[in-house]
Motif scaffolding. Sequence first.
Motif, PDB file in Angstrom:
ATOM      1  N   ILE A 171      -1.450  16.651   0.166  1.00  0.00           N
ATOM      2  CA  ILE A 171      -0.116  16.727   0.745  1.00  0.00           C
ATOM      3  C   ILE A 171       0.366  15.329   1.117  1.00  0.00           C
ATOM      4  CG2 ILE A 171       1.241  17.666   2.675  1.00  0.00           C
ATOM      5  CD1 ILE A 171      -0.905  19.898   2.833  1.00  0.00           C
ATOM      6  N   SER A 172       1.645  15.085   0.870  1.00  0.00           N
ATOM      7  CA  SER A 172       2.288  13.851   1.314  1.00  0.00           C
ATOM      8  C   SER A 172       3.247  14.224   2.438  1.00  0.00           C
ATOM      9  CB  SER A 172       3.050  13.200   0.161  1.00  0.00           C
ATOM     10  OG  SER A 172       3.750  12.081   0.625  1.00  0.00           O
ATOM     11  N   PRO A 173       2.814  14.097   3.703  1.00  0.00           N
ATOM     12  CA  PRO A 173       3.660  14.554   4.804  1.00  0.00           C
ATOM     13  C   PRO A 173       4.958  13.768   4.963  1.00  0.00           C
ATOM     14  CG  PRO A 173       1.686  13.452   5.628  1.00  0.00           C
ATOM     15  CD  PRO A 173       1.549  13.556   4.138  1.00  0.00           C
ATOM     16  N   ASP A 174       4.956  12.487   4.625  1.00  0.00           N
ATOM     17  CA  ASP A 174       6.180  11.708   4.797  1.00  0.00           C
ATOM     18  C   ASP A 174       7.155  11.887   3.647  1.00  0.00           C
ATOM     19  OD1 ASP A 174       4.487  10.351   3.059  1.00  0.00           O
ATOM     20  OD2 ASP A 174       5.279   8.390   3.600  1.00  0.00           O
ATOM     21  N   ARG A 175       6.725  12.441   2.525  1.00  0.00           N
ATOM     22  CA  ARG A 175       7.611  12.644   1.374  1.00  0.00           C
ATOM     23  C   ARG A 175       7.864  14.125   1.099  1.00  0.00           C
ATOM     24  NH1 ARG A 175       9.741   7.763   0.949  1.00  0.00           N
ATOM     25  NH2 ARG A 175       8.185   6.182   0.584  1.00  0.00           N
ATOM     26  N   ALA A 176       7.255  15.016   1.883  1.00  0.00           N
ATOM     27  CA  ALA A 176       7.476  16.465   1.802  1.00  0.00           C
ATOM     28  C   ALA A 176       7.157  17.063   0.439  1.00  0.00           C
ATOM     29  CB  ALA A 176       8.904  16.817   2.224  1.00  0.00           C
ATOM     30  N   TRP A 177       5.967  16.797  -0.065  1.00  0.00           N
ATOM     31  CA  TRP A 177       5.518  17.461  -1.271  1.00  0.00           C
ATOM     32  C   TRP A 177       4.018  17.693  -1.144  1.00  0.00           C
ATOM     33  CZ3 TRP A 177       1.612  15.315  -4.039  1.00  0.00           C
ATOM     34  CH2 TRP A 177       1.427  13.935  -3.961  1.00  0.00           C
ATOM     35  N   GLY A 178       3.525  18.585  -1.954  1.00  0.00           N
ATOM     36  CA  GLY A 178       2.098  18.856  -1.976  1.00  0.00           C
ATOM     37  C   GLY A 178       1.712  19.474  -3.307  1.00  0.00           C
ATOM     38  N   VAL A 179       0.436  19.406  -3.631  1.00  0.00           N
ATOM     39  CA  VAL A 179      -0.068  20.025  -4.845  1.00  0.00           C
ATOM     40  C   VAL A 179      -1.373  20.737  -4.492  1.00  0.00           C
ATOM     41  CG1 VAL A 179      -1.260  17.920  -5.626  1.00  0.00           C
ATOM     42  CG2 VAL A 179      -0.649  19.659  -7.288  1.00  0.00           C
ATOM     43  N   GLU A 180      -1.431  22.001  -4.850  1.00  0.00           N
ATOM     44  CA  GLU A 180      -2.622  22.796  -4.566  1.00  0.00           C
ATOM     45  C   GLU A 180      -3.598  22.679  -5.730  1.00  0.00           C
ATOM     46  OE1 GLU A 180      -3.781  27.245  -2.983  1.00  0.00           O
ATOM     47  OE2 GLU A 180      -1.852  26.922  -3.940  1.00  0.00           O
ATOM     48  N   THR A 181      -4.871  22.639  -5.400  1.00  0.00           N
ATOM     49  CA  THR A 181      -5.898  22.586  -6.440  1.00  0.00           C
ATOM     50  C   THR A 181      -6.678  23.897  -6.435  1.00  0.00           C
ATOM     51  OG1 THR A 181      -7.523  21.592  -4.948  1.00  0.00           O
ATOM     52  CG2 THR A 181      -6.134  20.088  -6.213  1.00  0.00           C
ATOM     53  N   THR A 182      -7.078  24.324  -7.610  1.00  0.00           N
ATOM     54  CA  THR A 182      -7.868  25.547  -7.721  1.00  0.00           C
ATOM     55  C   THR A 182      -9.245  25.284  -8.307  1.00  0.00           C
ATOM     56  OG1 THR A 182      -6.840  26.015  -9.851  1.00  0.00           O
ATOM     57  CG2 THR A 182      -5.850  27.057  -7.926  1.00  0.00           C
ATOM     58  N   VAL A 193       0.858  -1.176   0.000  1.00  0.00           N
ATOM     59  CA  VAL A 193       0.000   0.000   0.000  1.00  0.00           C
ATOM     60  C   VAL A 193       0.892   1.223   0.000  1.00  0.00           C
ATOM     61  CG1 VAL A 193      -1.774   1.214   1.285  1.00  0.00           C
ATOM     62  CG2 VAL A 193      -1.770  -1.270   1.226  1.00  0.00           C
ATOM     63  N   GLY A 194       0.584   2.207  -0.826  1.00  0.00           N
ATOM     64  CA  GLY A 194       1.404   3.403  -0.939  1.00  0.00           C
ATOM     65  C   GLY A 194       1.266   4.305   0.274  1.00  0.00           C
ATOM     66  N   ALA A 195       2.035   5.340   0.282  1.00  0.00           N
ATOM     67  CA  ALA A 195       2.015   6.294   1.372  1.00  0.00           C
ATOM     68  C   ALA A 195       0.683   7.024   1.408  1.00  0.00           C
ATOM     69  CB  ALA A 195       3.160   7.287   1.194  1.00  0.00           C
ATOM     70  N   ALA A 196       0.254   7.387   2.591  1.00  0.00           N
ATOM     71  CA  ALA A 196      -1.022   8.080   2.756  1.00  0.00           C
ATOM     72  C   ALA A 196      -0.894   9.527   2.316  1.00  0.00           C
ATOM     73  CB  ALA A 196      -1.451   8.013   4.205  1.00  0.00           C
ATOM     74  N   LEU A 197      -1.921  10.021   1.652  1.00  0.00           N
ATOM     75  CA  LEU A 197      -1.990  11.411   1.260  1.00  0.00           C
ATOM     76  C   LEU A 197      -2.965  12.119   2.183  1.00  0.00           C
ATOM     77  CD1 LEU A 197      -2.197  11.093  -2.632  1.00  0.00           C
ATOM     78  CD2 LEU A 197      -0.193  11.541  -1.231  1.00  0.00           C
ATOM     79  N   VAL A 198      -2.628  13.326   2.587  1.00  0.00           N
ATOM     80  CA  VAL A 198      -3.495  14.131   3.425  1.00  0.00           C
ATOM     81  C   VAL A 198      -4.223  15.112   2.511  1.00  0.00           C
ATOM     82  CG1 VAL A 198      -3.587  15.808   5.307  1.00  0.00           C
ATOM     83  CG2 VAL A 198      -1.967  13.904   5.403  1.00  0.00           C
ATOM     84  N   ILE A 199      -5.542  15.123   2.619  1.00  0.00           N
ATOM     85  CA  ILE A 199      -6.349  16.017   1.791  1.00  0.00           C
ATOM     86  C   ILE A 199      -6.845  17.142   2.686  1.00  0.00           C
ATOM     87  CG2 ILE A 199      -8.400  16.194   0.365  1.00  0.00           C
ATOM     88  CD1 ILE A 199      -7.952  13.178  -0.238  1.00  0.00           C
TER      89      ILE A 199
END
Length: 180
Positions: A38-49, A26-32
């Motif tokens: 946001i992927s807190p364990d991989r230190a990246w995020g993408v903003e949606t508009t 199972v992949g890493a959890a994403l925080v919505i």
Amino acid sequence: MTTIYERRRSPASGLSRRELLKRGTVGAALVITGSAVISPDRAWGVETTALKPDTMATLIKLARDIYPHDTIPDRFYAIAVKGHDTKAGQDPAHKELIEVGIADLDARAGAGGYRGLGWEDDRVAILREIETTPFFQAVRGDLVVSFYNQKDLWPHFGYEGESFSKGGYINRGFDDIEWL
């Protein structure tokens, strides 16, 4: 006679350790959050508009299922699908295509939605059902360019980039192919 793998079978799941490892992890959890994934364990995020963050998170999982590369982090898939958010902000028809397509995926997947399906095989079975739809074709067609045209990924695939500015391929490894 039972094997070591049969003895390690979980009675609740009915899966042996070997079957679990064969099916994948199972992949890493994403925080919505409000407007981001946001992927807190991989230190990246993408903003949606334009698209909902849930939609973006599902698009990231969908992109990985369409073009699976186990050693490539999710952030590259997020970069690849970010264009759908931009296009959805400019074109209401594209926004509807993506949002309705993701809703259809979630409905086909059942209670936990598409992202809730733990096994890649289950998600791929759903993708085979929708592979001729305009939604799937739009996502797949965009991914082939937006994913593989990321310069940071080129070394992973063994592509050195264009060679014209460096004198061409003739003097730069034209015949150094080792895998053929």
